[in-house]
Scaffold this motif. Structure first.
Motif, PDB file in Angstrom:
ATOM      1  N   TRP A 113       0.829  -1.217   0.000  1.00 40.56           N
ATOM      2  CA  TRP A 113       0.000   0.000   0.000  1.00 40.56           C
ATOM      3  C   TRP A 113       0.861   1.265   0.000  1.00 40.56           C
ATOM      4  CZ3 TRP A 113       0.817   3.469   3.796  1.00 40.56           C
ATOM      5  CH2 TRP A 113       1.276   3.026   5.048  1.00 40.56           C
TER       6      TRP A 113
ATOM      7  N   GLY B 244       1.637   1.936  -3.335  1.00 43.70           N
ATOM      8  CA  GLY B 244       0.365   2.253  -3.974  1.00 43.70           C
ATOM      9  C   GLY B 244       0.044   3.736  -3.852  1.00 43.70           C
ATOM     10  N   ASN B 245       0.361   4.323  -2.692  1.00 44.01           N
ATOM     11  CA  ASN B 245       0.168   5.766  -2.516  1.00 44.01           C
ATOM     12  C   ASN B 245       1.048   6.557  -3.472  1.00 44.01           C
ATOM     13  OD1 ASN B 245      -1.709   5.350  -0.492  1.00 44.01           O
ATOM     14  ND2 ASN B 245      -0.250   5.614   1.174  1.00 44.01           N
TER      15      ASN B 245
ATOM     16  N   ILE C 257      -3.405  -3.914  -1.639  1.00 43.69           N
ATOM     17  CA  ILE C 257      -3.214  -3.133  -2.858  1.00 43.69           C
ATOM     18  C   ILE C 257      -4.247  -2.010  -2.923  1.00 43.69           C
ATOM     19  CG2 ILE C 257      -4.667  -4.654  -4.269  1.00 43.69           C
ATOM     20  CD1 ILE C 257      -1.452  -2.744  -5.330  1.00 43.69           C
ATOM     21  N   ASN C 258      -3.805  -0.823  -3.246  1.00 42.26           N
ATOM     22  CA  ASN C 258      -4.697   0.344  -3.274  1.00 42.26           C
ATOM     23  C   ASN C 258      -4.518   1.165  -4.556  1.00 42.26           C
ATOM     24  OD1 ASN C 258      -2.139   1.187  -2.670  1.00 42.26           O
ATOM     25  ND2 ASN C 258      -2.728   2.591  -1.043  1.00 42.26           N
ATOM     26  N   CYS C 259      -3.942   0.529  -5.574  1.00 41.36           N
ATOM     27  CA  CYS C 259      -3.798   1.195  -6.865  1.00 41.36           C
ATOM     28  C   CYS C 259      -4.031   0.157  -7.966  1.00 41.36           C
ATOM     29  CB  CYS C 259      -2.405   1.830  -7.001  1.00 41.36           C
ATOM     30  SG  CYS C 259      -1.065   0.632  -7.126  1.00 41.36           S
ATOM     31  N   THR C 260      -4.119   0.638  -9.191  1.00 38.05           N
ATOM     32  CA  THR C 260      -4.292  -0.283 -10.317  1.00 38.05           C
ATOM     33  C   THR C 260      -2.932  -0.866 -10.685  1.00 38.05           C
ATOM     34  OG1 THR C 260      -6.149   1.039 -11.134  1.00 38.05           O
ATOM     35  CG2 THR C 260      -5.107  -0.502 -12.681  1.00 38.05           C
ATOM     36  N   ALA C 261      -2.763  -2.152 -10.488  1.00 33.55           N
ATOM     37  CA  ALA C 261      -1.457  -2.784 -10.728  1.00 33.55           C
ATOM     38  C   ALA C 261      -1.619  -4.290 -10.882  1.00 33.55           C
ATOM     39  CB  ALA C 261      -0.499  -2.478  -9.583  1.00 33.55           C
TER      40      ALA C 261
ATOM     41  N   ASN D  94      -0.449   6.267  -6.976  1.00 40.19           N
ATOM     42  CA  ASN D  94      -1.638   7.119  -7.107  1.00 40.19           C
ATOM     43  C   ASN D  94      -1.261   8.590  -7.200  1.00 40.19           C
ATOM     44  OD1 ASN D  94      -3.469   4.978  -7.048  1.00 40.19           O
ATOM     45  ND2 ASN D  94      -3.573   4.983  -4.824  1.00 40.19           N
TER      46      ASN D  94
ATOM     47  N   LYS E 231       0.420  -8.075 -10.317  1.00 35.46           N
ATOM     48  CA  LYS E 231       1.446  -8.636  -9.436  1.00 35.46           C
ATOM     49  C   LYS E 231       2.123  -9.822 -10.094  1.00 35.46           C
ATOM     50  CE  LYS E 231      -1.323 -11.909  -6.678  1.00 35.46           C
ATOM     51  NZ  LYS E 231      -2.614 -11.758  -7.328  1.00 35.46           N
TER      52      LYS E 231
ATOM     53  N   TRP F 185      -2.124  -9.633  -0.860  1.00 37.16           N
ATOM     54  CA  TRP F 185      -2.231  -8.678  -1.963  1.00 37.16           C
ATOM     55  C   TRP F 185      -3.599  -7.993  -2.021  1.00 37.16           C
ATOM     56  CZ3 TRP F 185       0.609  -6.200  -5.538  1.00 37.16           C
ATOM     57  CH2 TRP F 185      -0.033  -5.685  -6.657  1.00 37.16           C
TER      58      TRP F 185
ATOM     59  N   TYR G 122       3.937  -5.053  -9.762  1.00 42.83           N
ATOM     60  CA  TYR G 122       4.622  -5.333  -8.497  1.00 42.83           C
ATOM     61  C   TYR G 122       5.290  -6.696  -8.615  1.00 42.83           C
ATOM     62  CZ  TYR G 122       2.380  -1.711  -5.524  1.00 42.83           C
ATOM     63  OH  TYR G 122       1.973  -0.550  -4.940  1.00 42.83           O
TER      64      TYR G 122
END
Length: 529
Positions: A28, A31-32, A63-67, A35, A69, A59, A49
């Motif tokens: 995360w 993820g920030n 996870i807090n973004c579009t990605a 973003n 793994k 995961w 990732y």
């Protein structure tokens, strides 16, 4: 972020310190960052990732973004190196073979399946990524881990490398050559007003340190580290903290007190080790009370005369407090160590006058480390990365742009300062937990009171209903008694009438008898005549 749309986040897949999932928070955290950059991107960012199989189960929750793994297993890693220590030390110290480099590069290439990043973020040494993607900007993430009242971490992205390969490790001479100026002195003086003063005013360990002062000529701080992190085992040959500690105690003169603190992830000091160390080294100083405080080393630094360490981030704070640093082993802080190391300890501590490195401190906080206020500013972060891209082949301290004006940086630091937490996080969490439990209990009591009040109301209503029923029954009984009396009256009237009727019948019968008698007498008289 034009032309920089493909990002690779490499979260070290090896399990370190026997703690599977120990790096899950980086999912995360980065993820920030993604973003923040995405907010300034004209198109869709492609983010991949690369994580270990220990973090893969976390995961979806982190996870807090579009990605996407990609997972690397421990078994795959062990085909190249037998264990994590061998792997990370080899990568950090560049002691790997061509076969090792090729094998790891091939593994990553296969995992990424043709994905070629423009930017690579990493939290650990990764020369194989530099080998695979020579045109990409490497962004080694590190931080100035300061505790309260400082903001929550001061992050850096170092294209040069990490640890001994960072700008601090590679360009130490250039950094130490940064001269003090009036502006840098004023900058550091402002830091004192914001952070140093509050740390002194709320210092809970001052009485303990003063007690040590009465027994020793000088005091040095020795913050133990985590044996399971490559920052420690790559810098020394010590198998653990106990061996490191006894090495230092053997070297330090007996009239210099060694104030020891423990790392929260490595509890070396227990009843047995404390008993041995106190019996063997009279200058070994450890108070169990420090275990109850959050970041005790930060409070002890202003109360001692110097600090001994290997690679602890406390070196940055020692710079701020203008304390001499004595490095054991070989780390990125070695250049900050006093000449002569521990052998010069007594001599250096006797020199009470020291020139503060305000120029170096100012450069670190205006060019290298930045707070989350800047990290979360997508416009600033994009500009910062673009500058590093344009200057990545320049090398040296000149490749880093000024983060902001010193005045603005001081304002940001002041706004981001945190209240000093006296208790350790686990104890604070325990108190918070108890407070939550108390709130829950109070809520339950309120609900129970409401339930009792409702029950009392219902019972009152039932009591009222029962009372009403009692009155109705009493009224009915009264009515029944009245009816019984009426019936009894009727019965009496009937009996009276019956008696009267019988009396009339008797009288009539007597009269009839008398009539018969008189009639018979008249007939009899008639016959005789």
């Amino acid at each position: 972020m034009v032309g920089l749309s493909r990002l690779l986040v490499y979260i070290e897949p090896w399990i370190e310190g026997a703690k599977p999932g120990g790096k899950q928070d980086y999912i995360w955290w980065f993820g920030n960052v993604i973003n923040s950059l995405a907010s300034q991107s004209s198109g869709q960012l492609q983010v991949v990732y690369l994580i270990g199989d220990d973090c893969a189960p976390m995961w979806d929750n982190y996870i807090n973004c579009t990605a996407d793994k990609v997972i690397v297993s421990q078994q795959e890693l062990k085909r190249i190196f037998p264990d994590v220590r061998k792997a990370l030390v080899s990568w950090l110290e560049k002691k790997y073979s061509h076969q090792d480099l090729d094998a790891m590069s091939d593994l990553i290439r296969e995992k990424l399946a043709g994905f070629i990043p423009d930017i690579v973020f990493s939290i650990s040494p990764a020369p194989f990524l530099e080998n695979l993607f020579p045109d990409a900007l490497m962004m080694y993430r590190d931080a100035m881990y300061c505790r309260e009242p400082w903001p929550d971490e001061m992050t850096c992205f170092d294209p040069v490398g990490i640890n001994i390969n960072s700008i601090l490790g590679k360009c130490t001479d250039d950094l130490l050559a940064i001269s003090n100026t009036k502006a840098s002195d004023e900058f550091v003086a402002s830091l004192d007003e914001i952070f140093i003063k509050s740390t002194l005013e709320k210092n809970p360990l001052i009485n303990m340190a003063n007690g040590y002062r009465d027994r020793f000529e000088s005091l040095v701080l020795l913050p133990l580290q985590s044996s399971g992190h490559y920052n420690f085992y790559s810098a020394t040959d010590f198998p653990g903290q106990f061996e490191y500690l006894t090495f230092v105690l053997d070297k330090v003169p007996a009239d210099i007190g060694v104030v020891v603190t423990q790392h929260p992830d490595d509890a070396t000091l227990n009843e047995a080790t404390l008993g041995y160390l106190r019996a063997t080294y009279k200058n070994f100083l450890y108070d169990e009370i420090t275990a109850d405080y959050h970041a005790p080393s930060q409070f002890l630094l202003p109360l001692v005369d110097g600090m001994i360490c290997i690679s602890s981030g406390l070196c940055y704070q020692a710079l701020l407090w203008n304390k001499p640093i004595f490095i054991v082993g070989n780390s990125h802080f070695s250049g900050l160590s006093e000449i002569g190391g521990l052998d010069a300890l007594k001599k250096v501590l006797s020199e009470r006058s020291r020139t503060r490195r305000s120029g170096l401190i100012t450069w670190l906080l205006t060019h290298y480390f930045f707070s989350y206020a800047y990290l979360n500013d997508g416009q600033w972060l994009s500009k910062y990365i673009a500058h590093l891209v344009d200057n990545k082949f320049k090398g040296g301290v000149g490749m880093f742009m000024q983060i902001d004006t010193p005045k603005n940086i001081l304002a940001m630091l002041s706004q981001g300062q945190r209240s000093i937490e006296i208790l350790k996080p686990n104890l604070r969490r325990e108190f918070d937990k108890r407070e939550v439990e108390i709130v829950d209990l109070r809520h339950q009591m309120q609900e129970e009171r409401k339930a009792v009040a409702h029950l009392e109301m219902v019972l009152g209503q039932k009591d009222a209903a029962i009372e009403g029923q009692h009155k109705a029954v009493a009224h009915l009984e009264m009515v029944l008694r009245q009816k019984d009396a009426a019936i009894e009256g009727r019965h009496n009237a009937i009996r009276s009438l019956y008696i009267q009727f019988n009396s009339i019948k008797f009288i009539k019968f007597i009269k009839f008898i008398k009539f018969i008698k008189s009639s018979f007498l008249l007939w009899f008289k008639y016959q005789r005549s």
